[in-house]
Design an enzyme around this catalytic site. Structure first.
Site, short mmCIF file in Angstrom:
data_model
loop_
_atom_site.label_atom_id
_atom_site.label_comp_id
_atom_site.label_asym_id
_atom_site.label_seq_id
_atom_site.Cartn_x
_atom_site.Cartn_y
_atom_site.Cartn_z
N TYR A 98 0.81 -1.22 0.00
CA TYR A 98 0.00 0.00 0.00
C TYR A 98 0.85 1.28 0.00
CZ TYR A 98 -4.35 -2.58 0.39
OH TYR A 98 -5.43 -3.41 0.12
N GLU A 140 -8.55 -7.46 4.80
CA GLU A 140 -7.73 -8.52 4.22
C GLU A 140 -7.06 -9.36 5.30
OE1 GLU A 140 -5.36 -6.09 1.63
OE2 GLU A 140 -7.17 -5.50 0.54
#
Length: 395
Positions: A98, A140
């Site tokens: 990310y 997740e």
């Protein structure tokens, strides 16, 4: 959620960012793949990148997320986040990726919008990004913990069935003797293959057996290019090279379109290869003896192109109140109704919950017809194969 200051800045700049988001994402991917070429080779779908649909999906999801936060400061669009997180988990996306996305996305924003990106604007959109990213990371993490499988697992093909000229079915068993993680009807697995040029590409395929099976079953449609997009790399590889005895790498099952059998009437509508998750749902309903009406709608080019047609018919026939309604553009005589799917004279009982899977135009049309018939929008669920261009527009 967003601070008042960030919300005000995002609200003021959303039109400009939204207008340029296509250019921003195009530049973002160019920067990302230049710095990390392995991501395009081994993680991102090269076909979707070539066709531009992944860029559209990313652009739409970011803009939709920001717009939702501005309009709903105390909430977040969990439906959108869950769907994205399931796809990320099936690919093995990790938290450390990310910051890489943030770096190149915000460099692209600054490059495209130039002086309009003041420190205040950058801070506000950074706030948006990390709210979205951290929410996805948390979801997740939960999905990985629930999956009962870490990373990829090898499965041996024990049977291949050529369902139609363009659809091949595969039945697999794990190479090792370990336990097989469960799944829910409607979910998919990722399949990773190494192509001739050494790239490792990943695609998702819906499981076609009811939960509880010790095997994995899925069907793959060979994707032919149409000029705007190339031939499907993985689908053509599986059709050309994978036979009984070959070994494939599969992820744990993921996907948020899952059958919730509350006893209400159901409508399962599919088109083309969108039939695959419906087969698992129908088998489960048959096994559990679902007694309420189940309307089974399918649209295809012809009966010969209708993959898993025998299963579609057999499971529907096992239901106490199953009603098949098949539409064929060609050769419909005696097999179904001619033309495109049309629910005008299809009875849809009150309280129906609907599940849709197929091309976006098909699902949009069916959804509109169902709403006209009184089905609550909240009771219409869908699955998109590939980047979700509808979700970003619907949030």
């Amino acid at each position: 959620m967003l601070s008042e200051q960030s919300a005000a800045t995002v609200r003021a700049t959303l039109p400009a960012v939204g207008a340029a988001i296509g250019e921003i994402t195009e530049r973002f991917y160019a920067r990302l793949f230049e710095a990390h070429p392995g991501l395009l080779r081994d993680l991102f779908n090269r076909g979707n990148q070539a066709a531009g649909v992944q860029k559209q999906a990313l652009a739409g999801s970011i803009a939709a997320f920001a717009a939702y936060l501005v309009d709903n400061p105390e909430r977040r669009p969990d439906a959108m986040l869950e769907r994205i997180a399931h796809k990320h988990a099936s690919l093995g996306v990790a938290p450390e990726q990310y910051p890489i996305v943030h770096e190149h996305l915000f460099a692209a924003i600054a490059e495209i919008l130039g002086e309009a990106v003041t420190p205040g604007v950058a801070a506000a959109w950074t706030d948006v990004y990390w709210l979205m990213a951290n929410a996805l990371i948390a979801i997740e993490k939960r999905l990985y913990a629930e999956s009962e499988q870490t990373g990829w697992r090898e499965w041996e093909v024990v049977e291949r069935i050529d369902e139609t000229a363009d659809v091949a079915g595969f039945r697999l068993r794990p190479v090792d003797d370990g336990p097989v993680p469960g799944y829910r009807a409607g979910q998919y697995v990722s399949v990773g293959v190494t192509l001739a040029d050494g790239a490792r590409q990943i695609r998702q395929y819906s499981l076609t057996a009811a939960p509880g099976s010790p095997e994995r079953r899925f069907a793959v449609k060979r994707v032919a290019g149409d000029g705007a997009a190339p031939d499907g790399e993985v689908s053509n590889h599986l059709h050309a090279h994978v036979r009984e005895g070959d070994v494939l790498q599969l992820s744990a099952p993921y996907g948020d379109l899952v059958l919730e059998d509350t006893g209400a009437p159901l409508l399962l509508a599919s088109a083309g290869i969108g039939v695959t998750p419906m087969i698992a749902m129908l088998e489960q309903l048959a096994l559990t003896g679902h007694s309420a009406p189940v309307t089974v709608v399918h649209a295809d080019r012809s009966p010969a192109a209708h993959a898993l047609r025998s299963d579609h018919e057999a499971y529907t026939a096992k239901l106490p109140d199953g009603r098949p309604v098949f539409f064929y553009e060609q050769d419909a005589d005696g097999a179904g109704r001619p033309g495109l799917a049309d629910l005008a004279d299809v009875d849809v009982p009150a309280g129906t919950h609907a599940y849709l899977c197929g091309p976006l135009p098909f699902m949009r049309a069916v959804r509109a017809q169902l709403i006209e018939k009184g089905v609550a929008p909240a009771d219409i669920h869908y699955e998109v194969f590939g980047p979700d261009l509808w979700l970003a527009q619907a949030v």
